[in-house]
Every structure is written in C-alpha cells, then in structure tokens.
Write an enzyme that holds these catalytic residues in place. Structure first.
Site, PDB file in Angstrom:
ATOM      1  N   SER A 196     128.536  56.223  35.928  1.00  0.00           N
ATOM      2  CA  SER A 196     129.132  54.981  36.411  1.00  0.00           C
ATOM      3  C   SER A 196     128.304  53.805  35.932  1.00  0.00           C
ATOM      4  O   SER A 196     127.112  53.950  35.653  1.00  0.00           O
ATOM      5  CB  SER A 196     129.177  54.971  37.941  1.00  0.00           C
ATOM      6  OG  SER A 196     127.860  54.870  38.476  1.00  0.00           O
ATOM      7  N   ASP A 197     128.931  52.634  35.828  1.00  0.00           N
ATOM      8  CA  ASP A 197     128.115  51.441  35.672  1.00  0.00           C
ATOM      9  C   ASP A 197     127.451  51.184  37.027  1.00  0.00           C
ATOM     10  O   ASP A 197     127.853  51.730  38.055  1.00  0.00           O
ATOM     11  CB  ASP A 197     128.946  50.240  35.231  1.00  0.00           C
ATOM     12  CG  ASP A 197     128.105  49.195  34.490  1.00  0.00           C
ATOM     13  OD1 ASP A 197     126.872  49.220  34.624  1.00  0.00           O
ATOM     14  OD2 ASP A 197     128.689  48.356  33.783  1.00  0.00           O
ATOM     15  N   LEU A 198     126.418  50.367  37.018  1.00  0.00           N
ATOM     16  CA  LEU A 198     125.598  50.198  38.220  1.00  0.00           C
ATOM     17  C   LEU A 198     126.446  49.768  39.419  1.00  0.00           C
ATOM     18  O   LEU A 198     127.097  48.727  39.385  1.00  0.00           O
ATOM     19  CB  LEU A 198     124.500  49.167  37.964  1.00  0.00           C
ATOM     20  CG  LEU A 198     123.507  48.955  39.103  1.00  0.00           C
ATOM     21  CD1 LEU A 198     122.790  50.251  39.468  1.00  0.00           C
ATOM     22  CD2 LEU A 198     122.497  47.869  38.739  1.00  0.00           C
TER      23      LEU A 198
ATOM     24  N   SER B  51     129.228  50.697  40.361  1.00  0.00           N
ATOM     25  CA  SER B  51     130.681  50.585  40.182  1.00  0.00           C
ATOM     26  C   SER B  51     131.436  51.566  41.074  1.00  0.00           C
ATOM     27  O   SER B  51     132.623  51.367  41.336  1.00  0.00           O
ATOM     28  CB  SER B  51     131.062  50.795  38.714  1.00  0.00           C
ATOM     29  OG  SER B  51     130.848  52.123  38.308  1.00  0.00           O
TER      30      SER B  51
END
Length: 783
Positions: free
Chosen positions: A318-320, A322
């Site tokens: 995941s993006d941070l 997200s």
C-alpha cells in the site's frame, strides 16, 4: 496456484524430513541446499498467525535506531515493535528530511546506516523465535533518500534525456548505494502518466507518454534488479503508483481519476506491464479511486490483472496509510479493520505504515477473513527474502558503504544525466553558447544559488559542498571577478525585493543569466501530513516550496515577484538568458517571446549547476527533449500530444496547441532527415530505416522519434502515438542510418471486446525530431 504449491511442497517436505531427520537437526527453512519453495513452506508451517501478520507490516523506520558515538543500536521503540507486532519490514529507516526530523547532525551517514541495518537485523535474528531477517525498504526515485547518497535529476529530468542507457546506469548506482547500506527494496521508478501539470508530483514521473515511460521504466528496473535479485547489489524495484494516480480531478493529489477502462489498458497499464516483465517484483498502490473503487481495494487491478493475467509473482504494498484511507478518505469501509480486510482480500500484501493490518488477526479469528489469504501474502514476502539470500547473508560491510556511496564515478554520472536532461527551448540569433572570454556576466534569480532548490522532493539533507548551483557552475567557467550575483527575489515570498540591485548588476554586465522557476525543497517550517505530504499552511515566512507531494497548483505562472524581475531585466536591453528550475512545466509565454535564450533544467540534482554551465558555455551541446507538453494556459489542460481524435480546434483567446510540444528540444547544431525506407518482413513486422545527418557547426546528439497513426479503426485512436525513439551522437558532417522495427503489438488496438487486435487498414508512419516536427512520412497497409 500458491495454495496448490503449498500442499505439494508440504508433501515433499514430510518425505524429506522423514529421510533426513536423523542426520540433520536443522529446520528445513534454514537449509540453503533445499529449494526455496520447500524452505518457504516449512517456515510458513511453523509460524503463528501473529508472526504471519507481522511479516505483512512495514512501519516507519527512522525511530528504530539510536546512535551512540560511532555505533548504532536498536532503539527501545524497535524492540517493542518486534515484541508486540513482530514486524518483518521497515520503511525509510535511513530517510532524513524535515518530516522525519533527521538532519546531518542526528541522521545516518553511509557507515552508520550500514551499522544500523546490521544492528536491526542482528536483533531480529537473535531475539525472535524463528529468526526471520527483515526487509528494509527505502525511498529511491532519483537516488537513495539518505544522507550522503548521490542525487540525480528527478524523474521528469531523467525522462528528458530520452536515454535508456543512462537511466539503467542510474538504476545500477541507486541499487548499489541502497544495498551497500543494508537496504533491500527501492521505491521507484514512478510510472504514473502525467497529463495535468497542476498535480504536485509531476517531477517524480517520466512524463505523459506510455512508450517513453515504459521504456525508461524498464531501463531503471534492469539497473535496480540486475536482472536477478539474488545478484550482488540488486534491489527489489517498487513501481509507483498503481494506478492512474497522476491524473486526479482538479489536479488535486489523491482525487479520483476519471479514466475509462479502455484508456487504462491503452495508456496507463502498459508501462507497468513492461517494467514487471523486466523484473520488477513490487508494486505500490495509489491514493486515488477509479470509477468509485479505491485503488488500494481494487481486486480487479491487484488480483485479476496483476496475478491472473500478468502472472506477477512479487508483492503489492500500500502507499503510506492508504489502507486507512479506504475508511477515512474514500469512506467505503466503516472502520480501519474493515478497510484492512478489503485491502488484503483485494491483493494488497504489505501495509506501509503498519497500523491497519494489526486488525487482520482478529478478522481471521472472527471468520471475516480466511487465514489462507494471509498465508498467500506471507508466502510472497518470504519467498523474496529467500531469493535475495537474506537468510544466509543478512549483514553488510560498513567500510564498503563509505566507498560505494557517492563515489567519484557516481557523481560523474549525476553530471552526465543532468547534462543530457537540459532542454533548450529558444536560442534566438544563436546567442548560445556563450563565449568564455566574455567580459562580465550577471547571474540573477531565486534559483541561481539555492542548493536545495536544485534537488526536488524526496531528497535528504546535504552538506553544502555536495551540490553545485548555477552560480557555482558559471564561476567554474569564468573567474569570479567576471561574475556578479544578485538574488533579485524569492520563489513565493513577495517581501524579498532586490530587483533594483539586480538591474544595477546587469547594467555592469554584457549578458544576464536569470534562473527562475519553482522549488520542492522541504524545510523545518513546513507542516506535514502523516503521509509525509507537505501542507500549504500560511505563516509569516513563506517557503519557496510550490511543488512536491501535496503542493498542487491552480495556476502555472511564476510566483512571487519573479515575473516582475524578468520584465525589469529585459528593460535593461542586455541579452537575456532565462533558465527554469522546475518540477512541473510552468507557463513560459513571456519568456518564450522576450528571452534571447530559454532553457529548462527541471530539478537537475546535485551536479545540475555544473551541467547547466556546461550547456551555456558550449562544453556540452544541449540534447534534452520534453517528456511532457508545456501548456500556454491552465485552461488548456489536459494538453498532452496523443489525445484521441478529433483534432482540437483553437480557443477564442489562444491556440489549442501547447507552447512547446512533447519531444521538442533544440540543439546548437542542425540535423537533416532523409531516405525513408520501409520493408515488411512478416505479417505484422515492418523494418523502418532512414538517415540522419548533422548539417550544423557542432558535434551533437539527436533524438529521432517514430510516431504512427491508425488512419481508420473501429475504436477512436490518438492523433499520433510514439512507438520508437533513439538517442545518438553525430559529429558535424556525419551521417547515420537509423533502423526501427514495428511489431504486432505496435500496430494493435484495444477493440470493443477489450482485446488487443491488429485491424486491416492504413497506418501513417511519421519520423521526426518531435511530435510536432515530422520530417518524413509514408503509409503502410495491413491486409
């Protein structure tokens, strides 16, 4: 597939353990003579649910160490993390910037970074039940974001080189610098297609075109991975961001992307597919949604497409935060726990931030999630740890890190890439290159002597002598007595007013070089979100930062008093050379009309000042080409070159065409194209050759570009689409034959049934120096 493999290897393992139990007390997963599948299966079978979920957590790493003198130790926070969460991965352990509050004084230099990695690995291996080594993931879009590392031009600058060879070299250096300090995963390249320069992260991308982005993405991945992550100094390349993140509604970071499914398959997915085929083993999700589905919970993208169709065998991260965003931003989950279940079920293996997947254990125990889903994700992570050899070689040599990071050769590469990226947009009356016997030069502007404004976002703090500004570069060509510098104004703050002093300096000079543009330089006065994106808060002191994650723009004009400065300098009557340092294509209408020479250098990195001076004084013939169109106005956006038919008509106020088109860039010499020959070698294979001759006064590099147009198709097609390009060097008077080969894939379209097919009909072949400078054309027919 993984489930079947798991059962088969369990059966093999039982048989093998029955045969060798008497002769070997060692667990199978620790036996390097066994296959990786057997080792992973054995380890997975021994893990508790909590240990499995721990392998899927990737918390923030910069508080996980303590520096004591010249040694580094695990922090109490790290020890508690391992005890309570059993985390198997850390992110940005070596990162230093105002958000992390790590500086040159309290951060890690390369030697200490290597010691930190060793200390964390040693603690985990010796103080956990199974001794599984950690993955350390690091930000590395244009160099490792760590103190002492080499800083290359940002992505948009690297893309302006149109040189896969150079970008592969950059990847090799980044991988070596990351691995020598104990890191394993490099976050980058960024393969988002940028069609809206208002968006804050254009600087990180390779521009607006899928072929250019995909080709350079492949080159970067090949450099980062060395073709095999078991190789020394290779990293796991993480592709960012999946998917359509760079075209948010309103240009606002994280907003929904209004993109059709066919357009995803035609333009946005191909760069990722190429990079995965080249060896990328990690993909990062994006903050946005597509058609109402958050990308971090999109099972079609993350499971059906990546796994089933593309056969991607790496892991998705995941993006941070997200995953939390599914609940907090998109509101398609009523809790973070539900968001975690949605994400892991959709195919997200790793929780970057590590606060969402702590809910996974409870979801399994309550029957809301099958443990087999967790096993599948853990299997992917463990397999790559074994492939990288971390169980046998978890440590690095700190002395080696000091030798490899920011070496003389790496600095030289940074200069070569910066040189190749500088793009000449105007050169009226051939004012450039400048004579080195010029009597006096005025160097003016807020970006003329600001080190951090040269570097872009995702850059660590720098010692002052690490970065060369434009003023530094010019004074290396001329004696300092012949150079006069005045700042003139700031990027954004209108309080700074040195325009009068600048005009006075110009009056004493033969020529003025003014360096304007923008900045992504973070500072300790800027407020940051928990994701690390900067916030545009108001205060008594206005920073230069107008670009970089979170700094979306509503206009593209120069901010502060920069335009006022340019106009005042023009009134002096002295020759005016304008250089833009920028993270996005800023509006250049005035400079295009009134500057005697105009260049863009993007964010050129630590050697940018030297590279720009090399171009200005003729030690390097400019050869950068625009990887993204330069608009005349925000009212034109989007204004990318390969729009679908019909052709745009002009607005009432202005042309619909961009100010400078995709692929454009001038040279100090001229090139002539001739003798186009097309040979059909097979049903869908065409060999296209032509000659290019350097007809000017200087040696130089050209970038030949091949575009096609499907004249009539069952699906609306672009006005033109880049398919091949080549950068090459020609001495003055030299001629070279260039050959491109078009294949079935190049001629295919995504039809009404969402399948790639080649239709019968006519294709126009266009060869030229830019998307708007076509020199040779011919048609081919598919029957």
């Amino acid at each position: 597939m993984i489930r079947r493999l798991y059962i088969l290897t369990i059966m093999q393992l039982v048989c093998m353990q029955g045969f060798s139990r008497a002769s070997s007390p060692q667990f199978a997963y620790k036996d390097s003579n066994l296959s990786i599948d057997i080792r992973v299966t054995d380890l997975l079978s021994r893990m508790t649910l909590e240990e499995k979920v721990g392998q899927l957590l990737c918390p923030l790493g910069w508080d996980m160490y303590e520096i004591r003198g010249n040694e580094v130790f695990p922090s109490d926070k790290f020890k508690q993390l391992i005890k309570n969460k059993k985390a198997g991965m850390l992110w940005a352990t070596y990162r230093a910037d105002p958000w992390t509050k790590k500086t040159l004084a309290n951060g890690l230099n390369p030697e200490l970074a290597a010691k930190a990695g060793n200390a964390l690995q040693k603690y985990v291996i010796e103080n956990t039940r199974l001794g599984i080594p950690m993955f350390l993931a690091e930000e590395a879009p244009h160099g490792h974001m760590a103190i002492g590392a080499t800083v290359f031009p940002t992505g948009i600058g690297m893309a302006a080189t149109w040189s896969p060879d150079l970008i592969k070299e950059v990847g090799q250096v980044i991988a070596e610098e990351v691995r020598s300090q104990g890191g394993h995963i490099s976050y980058g390249p960024v393969l988002d297609l940028s069609r809206d320069p208002r968006w804050s992260r254009v600087e990180e991308t390779f521009g607006e075109d899928p072929i250019l982005s995909g080709t350079l993405g492949v080159a970067m991945v090949e450099g980062l991975t060395k073709g095999d992550i078991s190789q020394k100094n290779s990293t796991i390349a993480t592709l960012k961001h999946f998917l359509a993140y760079a075209v948010p509604e309103g240009g606002q970071n994280g907003n929904q992307a209004l993109v059709g499914v066919r357009e995803l398959h035609e333009s946005f997915l191909p760069p990722f597919k190429k990079a995965i085929d080249a060896g990328a083993l990690s993909v990062m999700t994006s903050y946005n949604s597509i058609d109402g589905i958050p990308c971090t919970a999109n099972s079609y993208l993350l499971s059906q497409l990546l796994r089933n169709e593309w056969k991607f065998r790496g892991f998705v991260v995941s993006d941070l935060y997200s995953i939390e965003g599914i609940h907090e931003s998109h509101r398609t989950a009523s809790s973070v726990s539900e968001a975690a279940t949605q994400a892991i079920s959709a195919g997200v293996d790793i929780d970057l931030g590590g606060d969402a997947y702590v809910n996974v254990c409870q979801a399994v125990r309550e029957g809301r999630l099958s443990e087999s889903v967790v096993d599948t994700a853990v299997y992917r992570v463990l397999r790559l740890k074994f492939e990288m050899g971390l169980f046998e070689n978890p440590y690095v040599d700190p002395e080696l890190a000091t030798k490899k990071v920011r070496s003389k050769e790496n600095i030289e590469l940074a200069r070569r890439v910066a040189q190749a990226s500088v793009t000449l947009l105007e050169n009226k009356h051939s004012i450039l290159p400048l004579r080195k016997d010029i009597n006096r030069v005025a160097v003016i502007g807020p970006n003329a002597d600001n080190r951090y404004n040269m570097l872009g976002d995702y850059t660590a703090p720098q010692e002052s002598d690490n970065v060369r500004t434009v003023l530094d570069g010019i004074t290396s060509k001329l004696h300092s007595s012949r150079v006069e510098y005045v700042r003139g104004c700031a990027i954004r703050d209108t309080i700074v007013d040195e325009i009068k002093q600048a005009v006075e300096a110009v009056s004493r000079s033969e020529v003025v070089i003014v360096v304007v543009g923008g900045s992504s330089a973070r500072d300790f006065k800027t407020t940051y979100k928990e994701t690390g994106a900067a916030m545009t808060t108001k205060g008594s002191i206005i920073s230069d930062m107008e670009c970089g994650e979170g700094f979306d723009r509503a206009t593209l004009s120069l901010l502060g008093r920069q335009q006022e400065l340019l106009k005042a300098l023009k009134k002096t009557g002295k020759p005016l050379i304008v250089v833009y340092i920028e993270g996005r294509p800023l509006e250049k209408n005035w400079a295009s009309e009134y500057a005697d020479a105009l260049l863009t250098a993007y964010y050129p990195g630590q050697e940018g000042g030297n590279a720009i001076a090399d171009v200005l004084f003729g030690d390097y013939n400019p050869s950068g080409r625009l990887p993204i169109s330069v608009p005349r106005s925000v009212g034109q956006i989007p204004v990318y070159y390969n729009k679908k038919l019909p052709q745009c008509h002009n607005y009432v106020e202005m042309s619909a065409a961009p100010l400078y088109p995709f692929g454009y860039g001038l040279s100090y010499t001229t090139f002539e194209y001739s003798d186009l020959q097309i040979t059909q070698n097979a049903s869908y294979c065409f060999e296209i050759s032509f000659k290019v001759k350097n007809t000017g006064k200087y040696d130089g590099e050209e970038v030949a570009q091949l575009y096609i147009r499907d004249e009539y198709a069952s699906i609306v097609q672009p006005m033109k689409q880049l398919k091949r390009f080549e950068r090459f060097y020609l001495e003055k008077g030299e001629e070279k034959q260039i050959t491109f080969v078009l294949t079935e894939d190049d001629l295919s379209i995504v039809n009404q049934n969402m399948r790639r097919v080649v239709e019968t009909g006519t294709f126009k072949i266009m060869i030229g120096a830019s998307s708007d400078d076509i020199r040779l054309t011919e048609c081919i027919c598919m029957e």
